[in-house]
Design an enzyme around this catalytic site. Structure first.
Site, PDB file in Angstrom:
ATOM      1  N   ASP A  47       0.101  -6.943   4.645  1.00  0.00           N
ATOM      2  CA  ASP A  47      -0.698  -8.178   4.773  1.00  0.00           C
ATOM      3  C   ASP A  47       0.159  -9.404   5.092  1.00  0.00           C
ATOM      4  OD1 ASP A  47      -2.952  -6.725   4.273  1.00  0.00           O
ATOM      5  OD2 ASP A  47      -3.255  -7.451   2.225  1.00  0.00           O
ATOM      6  N   THR A 106      -0.289 -22.775  19.318  1.00  0.00           N
ATOM      7  CA  THR A 106      -1.599 -22.416  19.855  1.00  0.00           C
ATOM      8  C   THR A 106      -2.324 -21.379  18.989  1.00  0.00           C
ATOM      9  OG1 THR A 106      -2.788 -21.414  21.712  1.00  0.00           O
ATOM     10  CG2 THR A 106      -0.495 -20.749  21.443  1.00  0.00           C
ATOM     11  N   GLN A 107      -3.654 -21.467  19.003  1.00  0.00           N
ATOM     12  CA  GLN A 107      -4.479 -20.470  18.310  1.00  0.00           C
ATOM     13  C   GLN A 107      -4.514 -19.152  19.077  1.00  0.00           C
ATOM     14  OE1 GLN A 107      -8.439 -22.003  17.721  1.00  0.00           O
ATOM     15  NE2 GLN A 107      -7.701 -23.868  16.742  1.00  0.00           N
ATOM     16  N   CYS A 108      -4.127 -19.194  20.352  1.00  0.00           N
ATOM     17  CA  CYS A 108      -4.180 -17.967  21.165  1.00  0.00           C
ATOM     18  C   CYS A 108      -3.115 -16.991  20.688  1.00  0.00           C
ATOM     19  CB  CYS A 108      -3.918 -18.291  22.633  1.00  0.00           C
ATOM     20  SG  CYS A 108      -5.165 -19.356  23.335  1.00  0.00           S
ATOM     21  N   THR A 157       0.817  -1.224   0.000  1.00  0.00           N
ATOM     22  CA  THR A 157       0.000   0.000   0.000  1.00  0.00           C
ATOM     23  C   THR A 157       0.844   1.263   0.000  1.00  0.00           C
ATOM     24  OG1 THR A 157      -1.774  -1.111   1.165  1.00  0.00           O
ATOM     25  CG2 THR A 157      -1.738   1.260   1.352  1.00  0.00           C
TER      26      THR A 157
HETATM   27  N1  ASP Z   1      -2.729  -5.330   0.328  1.00  0.00           N
HETATM   28  C1  ASP Z   1      -1.620  -4.555   0.797  1.00  0.00           C
HETATM   29  C2  ASP Z   1      -0.384  -5.437   0.776  1.00  0.00           C
HETATM   30  O1  ASP Z   1      -0.158  -6.165   1.692  1.00  0.00           O
HETATM   31  C3  ASP Z   1      -1.880  -4.038   2.168  1.00  0.00           C
HETATM   32  C4  ASP Z   1      -0.772  -3.211   2.763  1.00  0.00           C
HETATM   33  O2  ASP Z   1       0.247  -2.945   2.177  1.00  0.00           O
HETATM   34  O3  ASP Z   1      -0.951  -2.752   3.898  1.00  0.00           O
HETATM   35  O4  ASP Z   1       0.343  -5.395  -0.176  1.00  0.00           O
END
Ligand code: ASP
Length: 342
Positions: A92, A278-280, A15
């Site tokens: 991400d 763990t999922q926690c 982003t």
């Molecule tokens: N979809 C974008 C990515 O991971 C989200 C981000 O950059 O925050 O490339």
């Protein structure tokens, strides 16, 4: 001649460098010059910056071991010529990449800092400028002895520096998008940048080692109350899947379902490797604490203790790709290699 620290920025996308496509209204990746134009302050920093870009830059959902290898190789090839590295990356999958790089680039004595943003750098309220500028300052920061303050792979986001293989993305829309509940922050940025020097990783050897062989024949199984073992039986096929990470309840517990237990013991018997995490969000697996996890101990499931899912996957891929002996893989899964578990 200049004594300014020299940093290499590796721009992969995300982003931070995206712009709005006027035709579709979607955010799309754009080149690094766009970032440079939006942050004229970069000129005023007491660092010398050079950049390598992905062509084309990618949304980090497209990240994979081939790109990880490309990033790790770029750091390795340029290691002697720079004081530190800043990797611009989508948020991400940033924690996955940071985890993978921590295993691929071992015995670092220079920082590899990943950062990105939740809002594109061209938008008025962007978090990208602060993230980029402070990540650069951290990557350039040295102690009185002239050693880099950070000598590991780390993630910088919204005033906090985290160990790369200890953090996860926890918010899709808050600026505070990462957290590291099982390990303290490596630094906090306020008026000054305060480093948590005691908690920073220092390897004994100072000779960088590069590992680029990752085996992605791994699977991740998050259990839930009422799950049918039958649905997952193809996952336990040793010809296809060499290692499985099971995300269990609480301190490492799973239902005492006969079918599920049979799948697990057969898979291990046939040479498979299973790691229990763990999922926690915080805390650790303690196999054998409850009756519902003692079965795992008996059949040779390995406790992943307090590892994140991202670190567990990266570690499994790295060990399967770099070790031939199953015993060695099991042994190393159970211990910390680069600060990924307590
Ligand atoms: N979809 C974008 C990515 O991971 C989200 C981000 O950059 O925050 O490339």
């Amino acid at each position: 001649m200049t004594n300014k620290p020299k940093l290499l920025i590796i721009y992969t996308g995300g982003t931070i460098g995206m712009i709005n496509d006027p035709k579709t209204g979607h955010l799309i990746s754009f080149d690094f010059d766009h970032i440079y134009q939006q942050v004229p302050e970069l000129e005023r920093l007491q660092v010398s910056l050079e950049t390598i870009s992905f062509h084309p830059p990618i949304d980090s959902s497209e990240m994979n071991p081939v790109f990880w290898t490309d990033i790790a190789q770029k750091v390795y090839d340029n290691y002697a010529n720079y004081d530190g590295f800043v990797i611009l990356h989508g948020s991400d999958t940033m924690a996955y990449t940071a985890s993978a790089l921590s295993f691929m680039l071992q015995d670092l004595s220079k920082p590899v800092i990943l950062t990105g943003s939740q809002l594109p750098i061209g938008t008025i309220r962007t978090d990208g400028k602060e993230n980029l500028i402070t990540a650069i300052e951290i990557a350039a920061s040295k102690n009185e002895k002239g050693e880099s303050r950070i000598q590991e792979v780390a993630v910088y986001f919204e005033f906090s520096l985290f160990r790369g293989n200890r953090c996860s993305k926890i918010s899709a829309n808050q600026f505070e998008a990462f957290s590291s509940p099982n390990y303290p922050k490596l630094a906090e940025a306020g008026i000054e940048i305060n480093f948590n020097t005691e908690k920073a990783f220092k390897s004994e050897s100072k000779e960088l080692k590069l590992f680029t062989n990752l085996n992605n024949h791994v699977a991740l199984l998050k259990i839930f109350p009422g799950f049918s073992a039958n649905v997952y039986k193809n996952l336990f096929d040793i010809n296809e899947v060499k290692g499985i990470i099971i995300e269990t309840f609480g301190a490492g517990n799973a239902p005492s379902n006969d079918e599920f237990r049979q799948l697990i013991s057969n898979y291990i018997h046939n040479g498979g490797i299973i790691l229990n995490i763990t999922q926690c969000n915080s805390g650790s697996v303690q196999q054998g604490k409850y009756e519902t996890s003692s079965f795992f101990d008996k059949v040779g499931v390995i406790s992943g203790k307090d590892m994140t899912t991202e670190a567990a996957l990266a570690k499994m891929m790295y060990l399967l790709g770099s070790q031939d002996s199953r015993e060695e893989i099991q042994k190393q899964l159970a211990i910390s290699i680069c600060g990924e578990m307590s």
